[in-house]
Design an enzyme around this catalytic site. Structure first.
Site, PDB file in Angstrom:
ATOM      1  N   HIS A   1       1.711   2.600  -4.207  1.00 52.15           N
ATOM      2  CA  HIS A   1       2.877   1.814  -4.529  1.00 52.15           C
ATOM      3  C   HIS A   1       4.113   2.450  -5.481  1.00 52.15           C
ATOM      4  O   HIS A   1       5.052   2.177  -5.484  1.00 52.15           O
ATOM      5  CB  HIS A   1       2.502   0.401  -5.006  1.00 52.15           C
ATOM      6  CG  HIS A   1       1.894   0.554  -6.530  1.00 52.15           C
ATOM      7  ND1 HIS A   1       2.422  -0.721  -7.203  1.00 52.15           N
ATOM      8  CD2 HIS A   1       1.249   1.367  -7.019  1.00 52.15           C
ATOM      9  CE1 HIS A   1       1.517  -0.532  -8.230  1.00 52.15           C
ATOM     10  NE2 HIS A   1       1.052   0.700  -8.257  1.00 52.15           N
ATOM     11  N   HIS A   2       3.558   3.630  -6.123  1.00 48.21           N
ATOM     12  CA  HIS A   2       4.415   4.439  -7.042  1.00 48.21           C
ATOM     13  C   HIS A   2       5.186   5.616  -6.296  1.00 48.21           C
ATOM     14  O   HIS A   2       6.197   6.035  -6.794  1.00 48.21           O
ATOM     15  CB  HIS A   2       3.750   5.159  -8.206  1.00 48.21           C
ATOM     16  CG  HIS A   2       3.091   4.282  -9.267  1.00 48.21           C
ATOM     17  ND1 HIS A   2       3.985   3.217  -9.849  1.00 48.21           N
ATOM     18  CD2 HIS A   2       1.935   3.929  -9.863  1.00 48.21           C
ATOM     19  CE1 HIS A   2       3.190   2.527 -10.773  1.00 48.21           C
ATOM     20  NE2 HIS A   2       1.824   2.946 -10.650  1.00 48.21           N
ATOM     21  N   ALA A   3       4.849   5.684  -4.995  1.00 45.46           N
ATOM     22  CA  ALA A   3       5.358   6.924  -4.251  1.00 45.46           C
ATOM     23  C   ALA A   3       6.747   6.264  -3.757  1.00 45.46           C
ATOM     24  O   ALA A   3       6.814   5.314  -2.925  1.00 45.46           O
ATOM     25  CB  ALA A   3       4.630   7.350  -2.963  1.00 45.46           C
TER      26      ALA A   3
END
Lengths: 676, 676
Positions: free
Chosen positions: A186-188
């Site tokens: 989800h941080h990508a």
């Protein structure tokens, strides 16, 4: 399948050379063959949940052998093992398993490019052939990332598995599913990896579903309960009206990872996607079950019902779990089970959970097991703490206010106005102006000049006096906060029905009494905020200063031989300070202090002249019955004055309800004085 | 079992003589043998839901052979058949059934007396041996009841079956259960039957669980979604802190059955049970899915989570279902499934539903099937209408306000005050007083006397004028509702932060402009409520009267040759009426009307002197872009004036945002006038 079983039994291991060969075997996937038909399967199959786990996802590991990286390869194994040991899935698939084991596969280039840029894809793929040294250097310049030669493969495998597991839910092969994958996603962001994440598994899966099953999936809800904000997912769908992204995360004004304000409540999407991003940003650590359930009941579920998704994807990090040292929150497995159960009411039950963060191996195991249990239909366990904290209530209120622009279910609807505009006035100025007018008309009460520089601006219109107070023998000094204004019960907007909104000003009872008795009067209003001033205003300090100023410049110089103080709420501090710093004992007959929600305070130290004794003999101090002082008696009790228990718990209520007792006591003291 | 099967296959039938013999067979029940052990059963069993149905419950029927009574014996059969035909239960129990068939039995005297009085028990039992004539007479004097000789048996059977089915849930024999029983129970009060109900099945079951399983069941939640208020159940537990009764029902100020105010929102329990009754009383028929889901999300589930029940009992009437002619509401099977699914998150999933009312055989079949599907774990179907109506929002707001005294989750917490008290003032009086003071200080604007009797009281302090308006050539007349007051964002109580609450008064912009131009001014405030008056106040009529009064007594008599009107919101009607009833065309240069949320209105008829034409040429009429008039052009368009589209949708916003355009247009008209 045999090899896969062997790997699972192996437990954690380091990267093995044959893995490179192995992964090539299923590098090219015909995605149509994996879910061979759109049929819902047998009645038996439709009742099952799906589980995807591939031990090869362990291959991605840090090169630094002495460093225990939190994004530990054992994470996926431990989650899988927790579910296996509970008997819901076995290494050799059996019809008795509650979970149907779903195959893993790598994501294709085409799929990854639905979210990520070709440049980013290239950057990650390059690491497959990089030297150890180059990888170590890359790690140094990256944002919370590590790489080995298997990283790109694992990232493709995690992402492809998420896609295929999600597709199994959409097509009805399983009723819902859990993809136990790593690295997380989800941080990508579309153009760059970060925060332990290489490809954004959930985003690529969501995009793929919209593309592959346009008839079945028109709207997707992504709920991200990882303790960190899913900046990558928010960015991927920021202008997409068909993907609603709801994130609950530690935010701390942007100080918590990812360390920007991108996850603030005010960011709600843009363009066609406006209103399709809902951030619930916690202001601190320590958030727990009551807070998450409150946010779900107040915001997540109402908005989700209104959105009517065809599919729910959970970005299921478990770093808000109790025991996670990075997240430092307190969510229990039962709460994860409840949140899952609530989401299962949506989208015909089509829920797909994909593992994100979570760094305590024990915490992620029990938390993931709880999610798995809800998915297979077991009732969620009992919650022990279902009260929301003040932080949660305030955050949820703020989110409600913002989201009320976009969702009919979010009430009240907020109307905003700029107080700087000429035609906009603050209510507290209006009320004080009204009071001044009324008191002048009724009793010729006028403004008392406050000439000291630092005080003058703050209290200019806040201090009033009767026109002849200087000559009176009896002087009543009232000191209180702004009166209470009760908004009416309409909650559709924040616009008040002014005919049903009430000003409650019990101070006026004391003024009327003093005027009828022909006493002198000073009435001091302590404002909470000062209109038109930019410098910080310390209410406590200013109140203390004001009390001594009025004593020195007015009260001490009057003819009054009988001074009565009535102070309430935060103003009480000013009076207690005055007693300690000026010699008031000669003329002050009585001090009445109403502590509302404030903690009881007293004179600081016992002085030689027995000031506490004097205070005790010349005061009535009303304290609410729920105050601790009634349970554990204070030491040096006299310095708190003569304590009176009150069944009311706000200073305004006390002022109102003890009005008769107080004025009768004053009258009694004056008579005693006359006769002595 | 064979006989039972036969009966089920028979379909509806009349009472048969052998039923009396049959019922004696299991009249005396050792309740301990029915649930033989406390063990949770096999893994297979625990996954099953329980279903109780006994065709003998059909025996209770009205003696009146020509009358189709709504509480029809076929009700239970139809519900059972719907579930059987869906394949979830079979007449011959099979391991493939989703439901485990649970045995029926009669309630014992001891059990019934846990809720009912011996006198009431006697009264019902007596009917077993009464003559046909006596039964008919009893029916006449009873409140919505009929009897035959089987009624008492059926009532005991319904009640005992409810007890035993509920016990199967509590002991873990089944995960949850549905008792398809009749006669229903929730109207049966402890001392008297009523409303088709003989014994209160759910109340007796609840009491029995608290008594039989004190370690497992300490707190019970009863949710009653029958369209009628469950007066019997509320009464049985009104002072019991351990049984939370939540009812959603058509109420209509007590006019709907049972026809008393007992089910009002203000009735919250008493004594130790205070706060343990939650009534959600709908004000009208036609309530639907969006309303029920809203009430569940806003009130039922938050309170239920805070209460933490050990058992949930649903008093599951289906007379709020779409198609029920008695209930006249619109709840779909999907909504029943959703409500069931939500409740399944509580109490470790221990949910027991007992049939109550519901009189459309088709509607109860599909509704009960939906509940059954949720119970066995199927995802609830999609809802199509998830918006709450204004009625639901208002009702839920009121319930929230009341229940906020008892439940931490219910916010804001309401503080009340009595406007009759001397120290309490209405905000609208304060604001008008402030405005009058400010306008006098700034521009010497004073009160305009309104001397006509019927108007004087209402508008005494609401009409202001500049001190020389009589002599001016240009006169601006503003007519508007009270300005907007925006409450601050704190939602913990209804006490406002007065420093963050704002008065928005765009009318002041026009006043300032008129004063700066040295024009005459009349400013008319139309109050929504009149303080201190008890007689009904018809805002529309009073406004019309006031406009003509001011025209006749002031405007027409001034020297003004250029009169400009600016009217907004509900005040617009008054101006339109004035144009039609007085000859204003000689001096009025322009009329600006701001329609806010009000429907666009125009001059009623085309008069001979082309008044619509004059209005069209001498007006600017601002209408929000979302108004229908922009989609379907009106006939006789000119009678609506010169329509201007506004992107704002409240009169206050329009006043503010079109201020420049309007005043510039006035200036332009005056210049044109001068030069012509």
């Amino acid at each position: 399948m045999v090899l896969e079983k062997k790997l699972a039994d192996d437990g954690p291991s380091t990267v093995t050379p044959w893995s490179i060969l192995l992964k090539r075997e299923n590098h090219i996937v015909n995605q149509e063959t994996l879910i061979s038909s759109e049929d819902a399967g047998s009645l038996e199959a439709i009742k099952k949940s799906g589980l995807c786990y591939d031990p090869r996802m362990r291959f991605h590991a840090t090169l630094n052998e002495v460093d225990d990286h939190p994004e530990d390869p054992r994470r996926v194994l431990r989650v899988f093992e927790a579910i296996r040991k509970a008997g819901y899935v076995s290494n050799t698939p059996s019809p008795a398993d509650a979970f149907l084991r779903l195959p893993s596969r790598e994501a294709t280039l085409e799929e990854l490019l639905r979210v990520h840029t070709p440049e980013m894809y290239e950057k990650i793929i390059k690491t497959e052939l990089m030297s150890r040294e180059d990888l170590a250097n890359l790690e140094k310049i990256s944002d919370s990332l590590y790489f080995n030669n298997e990283s790109a493969f694992c990232a493709r495998l995690a992402c492809g598995s998420a896609i295929e597991t999600c597709a199994a839910v959409v097509t009805g092969k399983v009723k819902n599913a859990f993809a136990v994958v790593r690295p997380p996603g989800h941080h990508a962001e579309p153009h760059k990896p970060g925060g332990f994440c290489l490809f954004n598994n959930v985003s690529v899966a969501a995009r793929s579903m919209l593309q592959r099953y346009p008839d079945k999936v028109k709207r997707i809800l992504i709920v991200d309960w990882d303790v960190h904000h899913g900046n990558g997912t928010q960015m991927a769908f920021y202008d997409d009206p068909n993907v609603l992204y709801i994130s609950l995360h530690r935010y701390e004004q942007g100080r918590f990872y990812p360390g920007t304000v991108y996850g603030c409540a005010e960011n709600c999407g843009e363009g066609a996607g406006l209103g399709r991003t809902v951030n619930i940003p916690w202001p601190c650590s320590g958030m727990g079950d009551g807070d998450y359930i409150y946010a779900f009941q107040r915001v997540v579920m109402p908005i989700a019902y209104e959105f009517q998704p065809d599919l729910v994807i959970i970005s299921s990090g478990f770093d808000a779990a109790a025991g996670d040292h990075i997240g430092q929150c307190l969510v229990t497995p039962a709460a994860y089970a409840h949140m899952t159960q609530m989401l299962m009411g949506l989208a015909d039950g089509k829920v797909f959970a994909s593992l994100e963060g979570g760094y305590s191996l024990d915490a992620i195991s029990v938390s993931a097991l709880a999610v798995a249990q809800s998915l297979i239909g077991l009732p969620p366990g009992r919650l022990h703490m279902v009260y929301a904290s003040r932080h949660a209530v305030e955050t949820v209120d703020k989110v409600t206010e913002i989201q009320s622009q976009f969702w009919r279910c979010m009430r009240p609807k907020y109307i905003s106005a700029n107080p700087e505009n000429a035609h906009v006035s603050r209510l507290h100025d209006i009320i004080r102006s009204y009071q001044a007018k009324k008191l002048f008309e009724d009793w010729k009460i006028t403004n008392l000049p406050i000439l000291r520089d630092s005080l003058s601006e703050t209290f200019a219109n806040q201090t009033l006096c009767s026109n002849d107070f200087f000559q009176k023998d009896v002087l009543v000094v009232l000191i209180h906060e702004a009166p209470l204004v009760l908004g009416d019960g309409k909650k559709d907007t924040n616009a008040l029905s002014t005919s049903d909104s009430l000003l409650v000003d019990p101070g006026s009872l004391y003024i009327e009494w003093a005027m009828q008795q022909n006493f002198g009067l000073i009435d001091i209003n302590i404002p909470e905020v000062v209109t038109g001033e930019n410098k910080p205003y310390n209410m406590h300090e200013e109140t203390k200063k004001l009390c001594t100023y009025i004593w020195d410049n007015y009260i001490e110089l009057t003819s009054a031989r009988n001074v009565f103080f009535v102070a309430s709420g935060k103003a009480v501090e000013g009076i207690i300070h005055l007693i300690a710093s000026r010699n008031v004992t000669k003329t002050v007959r009585c001090i009445v202090n109403f502590f509302g929600s404030e903690p009881l305070t007293g004179l600081k130290t016992a002085s030689e002249d027995d000031l506490p004794g004097w205070y005790f003999r010349h005061s009535l101090v009303f304290v609410r019955s729920s105050d601790d002082c009634w349970k554990k008696p204070k030491k040096n009790k006299r310095r708190y004055g003569r304590l009176m228990q009150s069944e009311h718990d706000s200073a305004t209520n006390m002022l109102e309800h003890h009005y008769r007792a107080v004025t009768q006591y004053f009258t009694h003291l004056l008579k005693k004085n006359d006769s002595s």
